[in-house]
Each structure stands twice: as C-alpha cells, then as structure tokens.
Design a protein around this motif. Structure first.
Motif, PDB file in Angstrom:
ATOM      1  N   ALA A  36       0.775  -1.185  -0.095  1.00 39.38           N
ATOM      2  CA  ALA A  36       0.236   0.083   0.101  1.00 39.38           C
ATOM      3  C   ALA A  36       0.752   1.227   0.072  1.00 39.38           C
ATOM      4  O   ALA A  36       0.353   2.204  -0.451  1.00 39.38           O
ATOM      5  CB  ALA A  36      -0.885   0.094   1.323  1.00 39.38           C
ATOM      6  N   VAL A  37       2.113   1.337   0.535  1.00 38.20           N
ATOM      7  CA  VAL A  37       2.772   2.416   0.630  1.00 38.20           C
ATOM      8  C   VAL A  37       3.344   2.551  -0.883  1.00 38.20           C
ATOM      9  O   VAL A  37       3.532   3.762  -1.084  1.00 38.20           O
ATOM     10  CB  VAL A  37       4.063   2.064   1.575  1.00 38.20           C
ATOM     11  CG1 VAL A  37       5.007   3.244   1.386  1.00 38.20           C
ATOM     12  CG2 VAL A  37       3.386   2.105   3.039  1.00 38.20           C
ATOM     13  N   VAL A  38       3.746   1.554  -1.522  1.00 45.13           N
ATOM     14  CA  VAL A  38       4.523   1.858  -2.960  1.00 45.13           C
ATOM     15  C   VAL A  38       3.464   2.883  -3.674  1.00 45.13           C
ATOM     16  O   VAL A  38       4.110   3.732  -4.230  1.00 45.13           O
ATOM     17  CB  VAL A  38       4.857   0.401  -3.600  1.00 45.13           C
ATOM     18  CG1 VAL A  38       5.180   0.739  -4.925  1.00 45.13           C
ATOM     19  CG2 VAL A  38       5.871  -0.266  -2.615  1.00 45.13           C
ATOM     20  N   PRO A  39       2.268   2.469  -3.879  1.00 43.20           N
ATOM     21  CA  PRO A  39       1.560   3.298  -4.856  1.00 43.20           C
ATOM     22  C   PRO A  39       1.393   4.940  -4.128  1.00 43.20           C
ATOM     23  O   PRO A  39       1.183   5.637  -4.774  1.00 43.20           O
ATOM     24  CB  PRO A  39       0.233   2.912  -4.947  1.00 43.20           C
ATOM     25  CG  PRO A  39       0.377   1.628  -4.219  1.00 43.20           C
ATOM     26  CD  PRO A  39       1.573   1.547  -3.537  1.00 43.20           C
ATOM     27  N   ILE A  40       1.294   5.023  -2.962  1.00 43.72           N
ATOM     28  CA  ILE A  40       1.273   6.303  -2.189  1.00 43.72           C
ATOM     29  C   ILE A  40       2.838   7.161  -2.478  1.00 43.72           C
ATOM     30  O   ILE A  40       2.447   8.387  -3.109  1.00 43.72           O
ATOM     31  CB  ILE A  40       1.300   6.268  -0.790  1.00 43.72           C
ATOM     32  CG1 ILE A  40      -0.308   5.380  -0.422  1.00 43.72           C
ATOM     33  CG2 ILE A  40       1.239   7.336  -0.072  1.00 43.72           C
ATOM     34  CD1 ILE A  40      -0.384   5.297   0.830  1.00 43.72           C
ATOM     35  N   VAL A  41       3.853   6.622  -2.667  1.00 46.72           N
ATOM     36  CA  VAL A  41       5.009   7.080  -2.868  1.00 46.72           C
ATOM     37  C   VAL A  41       4.910   7.378  -4.333  1.00 46.72           C
ATOM     38  O   VAL A  41       5.365   8.500  -4.662  1.00 46.72           O
ATOM     39  CB  VAL A  41       6.171   6.107  -2.457  1.00 46.72           C
ATOM     40  CG1 VAL A  41       7.263   6.713  -3.123  1.00 46.72           C
ATOM     41  CG2 VAL A  41       6.445   6.011  -0.939  1.00 46.72           C
ATOM     42  N   ILE A  42       4.490   6.628  -5.020  1.00 46.94           N
ATOM     43  CA  ILE A  42       4.558   6.970  -6.676  1.00 46.94           C
ATOM     44  C   ILE A  42       3.675   8.022  -6.942  1.00 46.94           C
ATOM     45  O   ILE A  42       3.833   9.176  -7.650  1.00 46.94           O
ATOM     46  CB  ILE A  42       4.127   5.550  -7.377  1.00 46.94           C
ATOM     47  CG1 ILE A  42       5.156   4.499  -7.469  1.00 46.94           C
ATOM     48  CG2 ILE A  42       3.873   6.065  -8.650  1.00 46.94           C
ATOM     49  CD1 ILE A  42       5.075   3.388  -7.996  1.00 46.94           C
ATOM     50  N   GLY A  43       2.203   8.079  -6.201  1.00 45.56           N
ATOM     51  CA  GLY A  43       1.572   9.363  -6.451  1.00 45.56           C
ATOM     52  C   GLY A  43       2.118  10.428  -5.761  1.00 45.56           C
ATOM     53  O   GLY A  43       1.498  11.722  -6.532  1.00 45.56           O
ATOM     54  N   VAL A  44       2.822  10.543  -4.768  1.00 46.37           N
ATOM     55  CA  VAL A  44       3.325  11.693  -4.029  1.00 46.37           C
ATOM     56  C   VAL A  44       4.398  12.259  -5.155  1.00 46.37           C
ATOM     57  O   VAL A  44       4.603  13.447  -5.173  1.00 46.37           O
ATOM     58  CB  VAL A  44       3.955  11.577  -2.639  1.00 46.37           C
ATOM     59  CG1 VAL A  44       4.901  12.322  -2.379  1.00 46.37           C
ATOM     60  CG2 VAL A  44       2.778  11.061  -1.878  1.00 46.37           C
ATOM     61  N   LEU A  45       5.047  11.512  -5.809  1.00 52.73           N
ATOM     62  CA  LEU A  45       6.183  11.927  -6.935  1.00 52.73           C
ATOM     63  C   LEU A  45       5.388  12.241  -8.121  1.00 52.73           C
ATOM     64  O   LEU A  45       5.927  13.302  -8.779  1.00 52.73           O
ATOM     65  CB  LEU A  45       6.932  10.856  -7.146  1.00 52.73           C
ATOM     66  CG  LEU A  45       7.688  10.355  -5.924  1.00 52.73           C
ATOM     67  CD1 LEU A  45       8.823   8.885  -6.605  1.00 52.73           C
ATOM     68  CD2 LEU A  45       8.777  11.463  -5.751  1.00 52.73           C
ATOM     69  N   GLY A  74      -1.431  10.414 -10.034  1.00 54.38           N
ATOM     70  CA  GLY A  74      -0.849  10.802  -8.665  1.00 54.38           C
ATOM     71  C   GLY A  74      -2.032  11.015  -7.707  1.00 54.38           C
ATOM     72  O   GLY A  74      -1.932  10.610  -6.562  1.00 54.38           O
ATOM     73  N   GLY A  75      -2.978  12.049  -8.401  1.00 52.42           N
ATOM     74  CA  GLY A  75      -4.339  12.505  -7.405  1.00 52.42           C
ATOM     75  C   GLY A  75      -4.989  11.132  -6.978  1.00 52.42           C
ATOM     76  O   GLY A  75      -5.388  11.145  -5.854  1.00 52.42           O
ATOM     77  N   ILE A  76      -5.294  10.318  -8.063  1.00 50.09           N
ATOM     78  CA  ILE A  76      -6.104   9.003  -7.701  1.00 50.09           C
ATOM     79  C   ILE A  76      -5.348   8.235  -6.854  1.00 50.09           C
ATOM     80  O   ILE A  76      -5.939   7.794  -5.930  1.00 50.09           O
ATOM     81  CB  ILE A  76      -6.578   8.666  -8.902  1.00 50.09           C
ATOM     82  CG1 ILE A  76      -7.643   9.382  -9.853  1.00 50.09           C
ATOM     83  CG2 ILE A  76      -6.923   6.959  -8.827  1.00 50.09           C
ATOM     84  CD1 ILE A  76      -7.736   8.665 -10.945  1.00 50.09           C
ATOM     85  N   ALA A  77      -3.982   8.009  -7.055  1.00 45.60           N
ATOM     86  CA  ALA A  77      -3.110   7.100  -6.059  1.00 45.60           C
ATOM     87  C   ALA A  77      -3.181   7.711  -4.590  1.00 45.60           C
ATOM     88  O   ALA A  77      -3.699   6.628  -4.022  1.00 45.60           O
ATOM     89  CB  ALA A  77      -1.834   6.958  -6.594  1.00 45.60           C
TER      90      ALA A  77
END
Length: 86
Positions: free
Chosen positions: A29-38, A63-66
């Motif tokens: 769950a953290v991996v897509p959050i980090v990708i979204g934050v980037l 990024g916003g959806i992630a």
C-alpha cells in the motif's frame, strides 16, 4: 496502479482477514502512495510551466487518484494490522 490495487484487494480480502501477511500488505500500500506523491507534484509543476494538456494531465490524474485511493486504504490496513498483531 490498477494492478497494484487489485493485488492489495485480493491479498487484503483473503489473507488480511486471517491476520496473515499484514506487513507485506502495508508495504504494497505504501508503494503506490509514494509513486502518487511523486507524480502529483510533477503534474502540477508541468501545469504551472504551461506544458500542454497531454503532458501534465496524466501525471496529475494518476498521482491524485493514487493518493486519494491508497492513503485511506493504508490506514484501514494499518488498523487491521494493529488488531491482529497486538
């Protein structure tokens, strides 16, 4: 992002309810959050720099959806993990 969400959903539904592999689920769950934050700031910076729509929109949208989908999911999984691990 969709495939990652599907994997988290299946693992969370099948294994999370049993209290197994919750730490792995949290990492997934953290991996897509980090990708979204980037991706989100990248899209916003491209928008501010007046890049064409087809340049900034995919970054900002993905990024916003992630962030909007996976951040609440992370906290939900974390709540389940506390219940099983403590």
């Amino acid at each position: 992002m969709g495939v990652c969400g599907g994997i988290i959903g299946i693992m969370g539904g099948v294994l999370g309810r049993k209290g197994k592999y919750l730490k792995v689920l949290l990492v997934f769950a953290v991996v897509p959050i980090v990708i979204g934050v980037l991706l989100l700031p990248t899209g916003l910076i491209a928008f501010i720099l007046r890049q064409p729509f087809h340049v900034w929109y995919p970054f900002a949208l993905t990024g916003g959806i992630a962030i909007a989908v996976f951040l609440p999911l992370y906290f939900s999984l974390k709540k389940d993990a506390r219940r099983y691990l403590n």
